[in-house]
Design a protein around this motif. Structure first.
Motif, PDB file in Angstrom:
ATOM      1  N   ALA A   1      -7.062  46.439  27.292  1.00 40.89           N
ATOM      2  CA  ALA A   1      -8.517  46.625  27.297  1.00 40.89           C
ATOM      3  C   ALA A   1      -8.783  48.112  27.458  1.00 40.89           C
ATOM      4  O   ALA A   1      -8.320  48.733  28.415  1.00 40.89           O
TER       5      ALA A   1
ATOM      6  N   ASP B   1     -14.038  44.958  26.324  1.00 41.79           N
ATOM      7  CA  ASP B   1     -12.851  44.185  25.940  1.00 41.79           C
ATOM      8  C   ASP B   1     -12.442  43.160  26.989  1.00 41.79           C
ATOM      9  O   ASP B   1     -11.606  42.288  26.710  1.00 41.79           O
TER      10      ASP B   1
ATOM     11  N   ASN C   1     -13.915  40.635  28.854  1.00 41.74           N
ATOM     12  CA  ASN C   1     -14.255  39.211  28.875  1.00 41.74           C
ATOM     13  C   ASN C   1     -13.273  38.371  28.062  1.00 41.74           C
ATOM     14  O   ASN C   1     -12.780  37.333  28.522  1.00 41.74           O
ATOM     15  N   GLU C   2     -12.988  38.830  26.852  1.00 42.62           N
ATOM     16  CA  GLU C   2     -12.082  38.077  25.991  1.00 42.62           C
ATOM     17  C   GLU C   2     -10.679  38.036  26.575  1.00 42.62           C
ATOM     18  O   GLU C   2     -10.008  36.996  26.544  1.00 42.62           O
ATOM     19  N   ARG C   3     -10.232  39.161  27.138  1.00 45.22           N
ATOM     20  CA  ARG C   3      -8.879  39.202  27.706  1.00 45.22           C
ATOM     21  C   ARG C   3      -8.766  38.238  28.886  1.00 45.22           C
ATOM     22  O   ARG C   3      -7.770  37.529  29.025  1.00 45.22           O
TER      23      ARG C   3
ATOM     24  N   MET D   1     -10.672  35.529  29.458  1.00 47.67           N
ATOM     25  CA  MET D   1     -10.768  34.148  28.977  1.00 47.67           C
ATOM     26  C   MET D   1      -9.459  33.678  28.359  1.00 47.67           C
ATOM     27  O   MET D   1      -9.049  32.524  28.550  1.00 47.67           O
ATOM     28  N   ASN D   2      -8.776  34.548  27.638  1.00 45.28           N
ATOM     29  CA  ASN D   2      -7.477  34.171  27.074  1.00 45.28           C
ATOM     30  C   ASN D   2      -6.462  33.896  28.176  1.00 45.28           C
ATOM     31  O   ASN D   2      -5.655  32.974  28.069  1.00 45.28           O
TER      32      ASN D   2
ATOM     33  N   ASP E   1     -14.569  26.238  27.360  1.00 47.17           N
ATOM     34  CA  ASP E   1     -14.832  27.667  27.166  1.00 47.17           C
ATOM     35  C   ASP E   1     -15.963  28.142  28.068  1.00 47.17           C
ATOM     36  O   ASP E   1     -15.949  29.289  28.536  1.00 47.17           O
TER      37      ASP E   1
ATOM     38  N   ARG F   1     -14.580  28.856  31.522  1.00 49.68           N
ATOM     39  CA  ARG F   1     -13.773  30.087  31.522  1.00 49.68           C
ATOM     40  C   ARG F   1     -14.660  31.314  31.361  1.00 49.68           C
ATOM     41  O   ARG F   1     -14.420  32.355  31.969  1.00 49.68           O
ATOM     42  N   GLU F   2     -15.684  31.200  30.514  1.00 51.66           N
ATOM     43  CA  GLU F   2     -16.583  32.335  30.301  1.00 51.66           C
ATOM     44  C   GLU F   2     -17.333  32.693  31.572  1.00 51.66           C
ATOM     45  O   GLU F   2     -17.516  33.880  31.888  1.00 51.66           O
TER      46      GLU F   2
ATOM     47  N   ALA G   1     -14.876  34.441  33.875  1.00 52.06           N
ATOM     48  CA  ALA G   1     -14.566  35.770  33.355  1.00 52.06           C
ATOM     49  C   ALA G   1     -15.720  36.735  33.616  1.00 52.06           C
ATOM     50  O   ALA G   1     -15.496  37.882  34.036  1.00 52.06           O
ATOM     51  N   LYS G   2     -16.947  36.294  33.379  1.00 50.30           N
ATOM     52  CA  LYS G   2     -18.112  37.164  33.565  1.00 50.30           C
ATOM     53  C   LYS G   2     -18.232  37.618  35.012  1.00 50.30           C
ATOM     54  O   LYS G   2     -18.484  38.801  35.287  1.00 50.30           O
TER      55      LYS G   2
END
Length: 415
Positions: A342, A347, A349-351, A353-354, A372, A375-376, A379-380
C-alpha cells in the motif's frame, strides 16, 4: 500396570521411505519427503500440495489413487534396511486433485522414521523458487521455504500436540517477539495462507529489525516538532472546547504544505492536533495547553521522539478489539504499510479486506466474517484508526503518504 499395546507403535521408531515426487509442470516441481511406511497415501499428496502453495482438495478421490498405504504402492524389492542408498527407482504415479497430470514418485532410500512427538512426514529437499517481487501475500502462492513447510507438516502430522505451537512459531517469535500482533494473525490462518504470510514476511525483509536513522526520524517527527515549537514552552490558551484553537490547524496545513490525500481524514491540521493529544505529547494545565516534558526537544533528539511516538501508538492500540479478540484488521493494515504493498491510504481498504478474506479460509476460525459488508466495515474502522496516527508522519508535503520512513515506523509497530 495396564499397558496399551497400541502405544508401543508410537514409542518406537518406525521404518520409513524417502520419496521424491515430481509434478509435470513447466518447469517441473520436485519435492523429497520422508514418510513412515503404512501412512496413508493422502499424506504424501497433501504434503506435496502444501509445499507448492496450492489448495488442498475438498475430499478424497479414491479412483485417482488418492487413498492407499505407502507400503502397498512401493515395490517391496526397493526396501532396504541399512546398507548403501538405493538408486532412484520409479514407483507409482500419483494423481493429486488440483494438479494437471500425474506426479512421478521415485524411491530414493530407506530412512529412519521419527520418534514420539515428531511428525511422520518430513520434507528434506525441493526445487527452490525463482526470486520474485513482493506481492499481495493473500493472493499469491507461498514462496517455497523448506522450514516453513516442515512447520506446517509438524502441525498436521505431529504427535505431541501441546508442544507443536512453540516449535512452529519459534522463528516468528524470535523475529517479532511473543507480543507481536503478527503471531495471533498467523495462528488464525489456515495452513496454506499461513505459509504465504510467512514467506511474504521473509520476501519483504520484515523478519529483520527496521532501520530508522536520524534522517528518517526527523521526517517522521517533522509535523509534531513544528507543532511543539509553535505552542512554545509557555503553551497556548485553551479554546472554548478546552484544547488548541482551530486556527492552529489551518496554520499547520499552510506551514507544512499538507493537503488531504485520497481516502485520508479531511483535515490534515486537525489530524496533527489529534495525534499530539492522543499520543500524550501535549496536555492541559491551568487553562493552557502545554507540551509534556519529553517532547520539548523533538527537533534536537528526533530518534528519542520516534521511540516516544512508537510507545504512544502502542498504548493507543494494543492490537485487540472491544471483544477482547485480536484486532487482525489493524494488523493487516500495518502490514500493508510496512511491506510497501500500500503506497497511500487509498490502497489500504482493499488490502485489509483481502487479508480478512484469507482469514475466512480457515473454517475453524471462530470469528470469521463471511460477507464483504462485514469485512468492509472492519477494514474501514481499522484504516481510520491507523491513519489517525500515520497520516501526519509523512513529513513536509507528505501528509497521508507512506514514505520509506513511515513504512519503517509501521514495521516497528508490528514487532
Amino acid at each position: 500396570m495396564f499397558f496399551d499395546p497400541d502405544y508401543a507403535s508410537f514409542v518406537h521408531s518406525h521404518s520409513a521411505l524417502r520419496l521424491r515426487v515430481t509434478a509435470p509442470t513447466d518447469p517441473p516441481i520436485s519435492r523429497t519427503f520422508d514418510i513412515c511406511r503404512g501412512a496413508p497415501l493422502s499424506w504424501l499428496g497433501e504434503s506435496f500440495l502444501l509445499s507448492t502453495g496450492r489448495t488442498r482438495p475438498d475430499g478424497p478421490d479414491e479412483e485417482s489413487g488418492w487413498y492407499g498405504d505407502v507400503d502397498s504402492i512401493i515395490p517391496r524389492a526397493s526396501w532396504q534396511y541399512g546398507g548403501m542408498p538405493l538408486e532412484p527407482e520409479a514407483g507409482p504415479t500419483l494423481s493429486i486433485p488440483g494438479m494437471a497430470g500425474d506426479c512421478r514418485v521415485e524411491v530414493l532410500d530407506d530412512a529412519t522414521a521419527t520418534v514420539v512427538g515428531e511428525p511422520h512426514v518430513r520434507i528434506v529437499d525441493g526445487t527452490p523458487d525463482t526470486p520474485r517481487a513482493v506481492a499481495a501475500w493473500e493472493l499469491s502462492p507461498a514462496s517455497f521455504h523448506i522450514d516453513h513447510v516442515q512447520h506446517e507438516l509438524t502441525r498436521e502430522f505431529g504427535l505431541v500436540l501441546p508442544d507443536r505451537e512453540s516449535v512452529c512459531f519459534h522463528e516468528m517469535s524470535r523475529a517479532f517477539g511473543d507480543a507481536s500482533a503478527l503471531r495471533p494473525l498467523a495462528e488464525a490462518l489456515a495452513p496454506l495462507q499461513r505459509l504465504a504470510l510467512r514467506s511474504h514476511l521473509e520476501d519483504a525483509e520484515l523478519m529483520t529489525a527496521p532501520l530508522i536513522d536520524a534522517a528518517a526520524a526527523r521526517s517522521l517527527t517533522h509535523g509534531l516538532a513544528w507543532l511543539i515549537d509553535r505552542i512554545g514552552t509557555e503553551g497556548m490558551e485553551q479554546d472554548e472546547h478546552g484544547w488548541l484553537p482551530v486556527e492552529l490547524a489551518r496554520e499547520a496545513e499552510q506551514a507544512l504544505e499538507w493537503v488531504p490525500a485520497p481516502g485520508a481524514p479531511p483535515s490534515p491540521g486537525h489530524a496533527l492536533l489529534s495525534t499530539a493529544r492522543s499520543l500524550r505529547f501535549i496536555r492541559r494545565f491551568k487553562g493552557r495547553v502545554i507540551p509534556v516534558a519529553h517532547t520539548r526537544e523533538l527537533s534536537a533528539n528526533p530518534l528519542r521522539a520516534v521511540r516516544e511516538l512508537g510507545s504512544g501508538a502502542q498504548r493507543r492500540s494494543q492490537g485487540y478489539s472491544w471483544s477482547g479478540q485480536p484486532d487482525h484488521a489493524e494488523t493487516l493494515a500495518l502490514l500493508a504499510v510496512a511491506d510497501g504493498t500500500a503506497t497511500a491510504s487509498v490502497d489500504l481498504n482493499e488490502r485489509v479486506m483481502n487479508g480478512l478474506a484469507a482469514l475466512d479460509e480457515n473454517q475453524e476460525y471462530p470469528y470469521r466474517q463471511t460477507t464483504d459488508a462485514e469485512r468492509e466495515s472492519s477494514a474501514k474502522q481499522a484504516v481510520t484508526s491507523l491513519m489517525e496516527v500515520l497520516a501526519p508522519l509523512g513529513g513536509h508535503g507528505g501528509y497521508g503518504l507512506f514514505t520509506p520512513a513511515v513504512r519503517a515506523f509501521a514495521h516497528s509497530l508490528l514487532r
